[in-house]
Design an enzyme around this catalytic site. Structure first.
Site, PDB file in Angstrom:
ATOM      1  CG  HIS A  34      55.544  34.483  23.121  1.00  0.00           C
ATOM      2  ND1 HIS A  34      54.648  34.162  22.218  1.00  0.00           N
ATOM      3  CD2 HIS A  34      56.138  33.151  23.103  1.00  0.00           C
ATOM      4  CE1 HIS A  34      54.429  33.003  21.684  1.00  0.00           C
ATOM      5  NE2 HIS A  34      55.415  32.392  22.457  1.00  0.00           N
ATOM      6  CG  HIS A  69      62.213  30.843  16.925  1.00  0.00           C
ATOM      7  ND1 HIS A  69      62.699  29.469  17.419  1.00  0.00           N
ATOM      8  CD2 HIS A  69      60.978  30.516  16.608  1.00  0.00           C
ATOM      9  CE1 HIS A  69      61.507  28.570  17.660  1.00  0.00           C
ATOM     10  NE2 HIS A  69      60.560  29.270  17.008  1.00  0.00           N
TER      11      HIS A  69
END
Length: 148
Positions: free
Chosen positions: A127, A40
């Site tokens: 990220h 996620h």
């Protein structure tokens, strides 16, 4: 309960990241790989949150989301935190409308701070965490592996 604010990923991206992780896992040892369904984009780590705090938090998050229009991001590039020489986290980078993402994260910080959550003291680096390095010796030569 331990909470964070995050964005889920579409099935196509999740599938591609699973392929990349499978390739990396054949070359690198000593890495705890994140299961594809758990990858996620974290927007804000909240830490321990009492159950009684959740309704106000949900309201603040909903209001924040309403103030932002949809925007596009895609995965691109691989890297490691804090560095490829001393990796602790292996990640996939993000490309696209990072400016809109930065505005959303800044707005979330304000909303959460107003509820008493500590502001993040480090710069936001979007990220997707693919793995956590448990044994640096097994993750040697990361730059070469990333290039290949």
């Amino acid at each position: 309960m331990r909470l964070f604010v995050a964005v889920g990923l579409g099935d196509a991206l999740r599938g591609r990241l699973a392929e990349v992780t499978a390739l990396l896992s054949r070359r690198l040892r000593g890495v705890a790989w994140v299961r594809p369904e758990n990858v996620h984009l974290t927007l804000k780590f909240l830490g321990e949150v009492g159950e009684g705090e959740v309704p106000a938090l949900r309201g603040a998050l909903d209001e924040t989301a309403r103030r932002h229009s949809p925007f596009g991001l895609s995965a691109g590039g691989l890297g490691a935190f804090p560095s490829s020489e001393r990796p602790r986290v292996i990640w996939a980078g993000l490309e696209g409308d990072r400016e809109s993402l930065s505005r959303l994260v800044a707005d979330l910080e304000k909303a959460c701070s107003s509820l008493g959550f500590a502001p993040e003291d480090r710069p936001y680096h979007p990220h997707l965490t693919l793995g956590r390095v448990k044994s640096p010796a097994g993750a040697g030569g990361l730059e070469k592996v990333f290039r290949e």
